[in-house]
Design a protein around this motif. Structure first.
Motif, PDB file in Angstrom:
ATOM      1  N   ALA A 181       0.883  -1.006   0.052  1.00 53.24           N
ATOM      2  CA  ALA A 181       0.039   0.044   0.095  1.00 53.24           C
ATOM      3  C   ALA A 181       0.835   1.284   0.035  1.00 53.24           C
ATOM      4  O   ALA A 181       2.092   1.159   0.202  1.00 53.24           O
ATOM      5  N   LEU A 182       0.275   2.477  -0.172  1.00 60.13           N
ATOM      6  CA  LEU A 182       1.162   3.582   0.002  1.00 60.13           C
ATOM      7  C   LEU A 182       1.520   3.692   1.497  1.00 60.13           C
ATOM      8  O   LEU A 182       1.018   3.241   2.265  1.00 60.13           O
ATOM      9  N   GLU A 183       2.917   4.558   1.332  1.00 60.74           N
ATOM     10  CA  GLU A 183       3.571   4.718   2.695  1.00 60.74           C
ATOM     11  C   GLU A 183       2.561   5.484   3.831  1.00 60.74           C
ATOM     12  O   GLU A 183       2.478   5.167   4.655  1.00 60.74           O
ATOM     13  N   PHE A 184       2.019   6.613   2.941  1.00 58.41           N
ATOM     14  CA  PHE A 184       1.040   7.654   3.766  1.00 58.41           C
ATOM     15  C   PHE A 184      -0.230   7.664   2.856  1.00 58.41           C
ATOM     16  O   PHE A 184      -0.212   8.251   2.082  1.00 58.41           O
ATOM     17  N   ASP A 185      -1.231   6.618   3.399  1.00 59.84           N
ATOM     18  CA  ASP A 185      -2.478   6.567   2.810  1.00 59.84           C
ATOM     19  C   ASP A 185      -3.145   8.236   2.695  1.00 59.84           C
ATOM     20  O   ASP A 185      -3.896   8.435   1.956  1.00 59.84           O
ATOM     21  N   VAL A 186      -2.990   8.820   3.848  1.00 56.92           N
ATOM     22  CA  VAL A 186      -3.398  10.290   3.899  1.00 56.92           C
ATOM     23  C   VAL A 186      -3.135  10.956   2.948  1.00 56.92           C
ATOM     24  O   VAL A 186      -3.806  11.805   2.325  1.00 56.92           O
ATOM     25  N   LEU A 187      -2.075  10.701   2.073  1.00 57.20           N
ATOM     26  CA  LEU A 187      -1.651  11.492   0.839  1.00 57.20           C
ATOM     27  C   LEU A 187      -2.326  11.169  -0.387  1.00 57.20           C
ATOM     28  O   LEU A 187      -2.137  11.578  -1.533  1.00 57.20           O
ATOM     29  N   PHE A 188      -3.100  10.063  -0.322  1.00 53.68           N
ATOM     30  CA  PHE A 188      -3.763   9.144  -1.370  1.00 53.68           C
ATOM     31  C   PHE A 188      -4.488  10.354  -2.495  1.00 53.68           C
ATOM     32  O   PHE A 188      -4.442  10.336  -3.633  1.00 53.68           O
ATOM     33  N   PRO A 189      -5.432  11.157  -1.593  1.00 51.94           N
ATOM     34  CA  PRO A 189      -6.327  12.018  -2.551  1.00 51.94           C
ATOM     35  C   PRO A 189      -5.352  13.058  -3.418  1.00 51.94           C
ATOM     36  O   PRO A 189      -5.833  13.396  -4.541  1.00 51.94           O
ATOM     37  N   ILE A 190      -4.317  13.434  -2.703  1.00 55.62           N
ATOM     38  CA  ILE A 190      -3.402  14.405  -3.325  1.00 55.62           C
ATOM     39  C   ILE A 190      -2.799  13.609  -4.652  1.00 55.62           C
ATOM     40  O   ILE A 190      -2.690  14.334  -5.705  1.00 55.62           O
ATOM     41  N   ILE A 191      -2.193  12.631  -4.249  1.00 53.27           N
ATOM     42  CA  ILE A 191      -1.386  12.074  -5.539  1.00 53.27           C
ATOM     43  C   ILE A 191      -2.270  11.440  -6.512  1.00 53.27           C
ATOM     44  O   ILE A 191      -2.013  11.527  -7.714  1.00 53.27           O
ATOM     45  N   LYS A 192      -3.595  11.004  -6.262  1.00 49.15           N
ATOM     46  CA  LYS A 192      -4.665  10.706  -7.365  1.00 49.15           C
ATOM     47  C   LYS A 192      -4.958  11.832  -8.012  1.00 49.15           C
ATOM     48  O   LYS A 192      -4.935  11.818  -9.171  1.00 49.15           O
ATOM     49  N   LYS A 193      -5.225  12.984  -7.549  1.00 47.10           N
ATOM     50  CA  LYS A 193      -5.331  14.231  -8.156  1.00 47.10           C
ATOM     51  C   LYS A 193      -4.272  14.572  -9.007  1.00 47.10           C
ATOM     52  O   LYS A 193      -4.643  15.096 -10.244  1.00 47.10           O
ATOM     53  N   GLN A 194      -3.323  14.541  -8.854  1.00 49.31           N
ATOM     54  CA  GLN A 194      -2.097  15.062  -9.570  1.00 49.31           C
ATOM     55  C   GLN A 194      -1.725  13.927 -10.666  1.00 49.31           C
ATOM     56  O   GLN A 194      -1.647  14.659 -11.994  1.00 49.31           O
ATOM     57  N   LEU A 195      -1.947  12.673 -10.308  1.00 52.87           N
ATOM     58  CA  LEU A 195      -1.584  11.777 -11.660  1.00 52.87           C
ATOM     59  C   LEU A 195      -2.904  11.373 -12.363  1.00 52.87           C
ATOM     60  O   LEU A 195      -2.325  11.023 -13.558  1.00 52.87           O
TER      61      LEU A 195
END
Length: 233
Positions: A181-195
């Protein structure tokens, strides 16, 4: 009653709990305080994964770090509380993602996870399944989609075919290797929005911290006729 404290410069990390509209937020100088958590919210993994926060319990106007017996400080007086929806901006901060450690860019890391994950996809070599697929009845394929990636095939859907390969679990159009899984799941919305800003692709993450963007329109329903036609071209 529980309180959470963090520096104003880290407010963007509160994005995953912005929808908890029962919360109130106030500022004291460069610090922000949040209150009115329910017992479930204060123990929610979404909150506890937020970086840079300090969780306190209030007793007689003294703030104790959670599960500690010695107070840390007094609760600041005359705080001006406001709904968290009003205090936090709607837009998330814009990050430039990449995997090479360039200054001011976030490193996306995939780490091992103990969480149970239901496989949704499997990728295998074409040569491993060519003969097998053609022996299956159409009813066994009707809930699956597929896409060819170089000399491999990615199958998507459930129940998956019992074939040898790397399996993946699905989270909001993102595929992660099972067991990771992602190391920091809390960043998932940011990562998904950018990618994947238009949400029109499926992101296939690998445990070497790379990823592949697959257009959703390229994921076709799996059928015997389409499989035979494609692999025999």
């Amino acid at each position: 009653m529980y309180y959470v404290e963090l520096h104003k410069s880290h407010l963007e990390y509160l994005a995953p709990i912005r929808h908890w509209d029962n919360l109130k937020l106030a500022f004291e100088g460069e610090r922000a305080f949040i209150k009115d958590f329910t017992p479930l919210q204060i123990n929610d993994v979404v909150l506890l994964q937020i970086p840079h926060i300090i969780v306190y319990e209030l007793k007689e106007q003294l703030l104790f770090r959670k599960d500690k017996l010695v107070p840390t400080k007094k609760l600041p007086s005359a705080l001006l509380w406001m709904p968290i929806l009003n205090a936090l901006p709607i837009d998330l901060p814009k990050y430039n993602m990449n995997y090479f450690g360039i200054h001011d860019k976030i490193d996306i890391k995939i780490v091992k996870s103990e969480a149970e994950q239901k496989p949704y996809g499997v990728i295998t070599k074409l040569e491993n399944v060519k003969g097998y697929i053609e022996t299956l009845p159409q009813v066994r394929l009707q809930n699956l989609k597929w896409i060819i990636i170089e000399d491999s095939i990615l199958f998507l859907g459930t129940p998956l075919l019992p074939i040898k390969g790397q399996t993946y679990w699905l989270k909001d159009n993102c595929l992660f290797p099972t067991g990771y899984a992602l190391e920091f799941d809390v960043l998932f919305p940011i990562i998904k929005k950018q990618l994947n800003p238009n949400n029109d692709s499926m992101l296939l993450f690998q445990n070497n911290n790379s990823y592949l963007s697959i257009p959703l329109s390229d994921c076709k329903p799996l059928s015997l006729s389409s499989f035979r036609l494609t692999v025999n071209e």
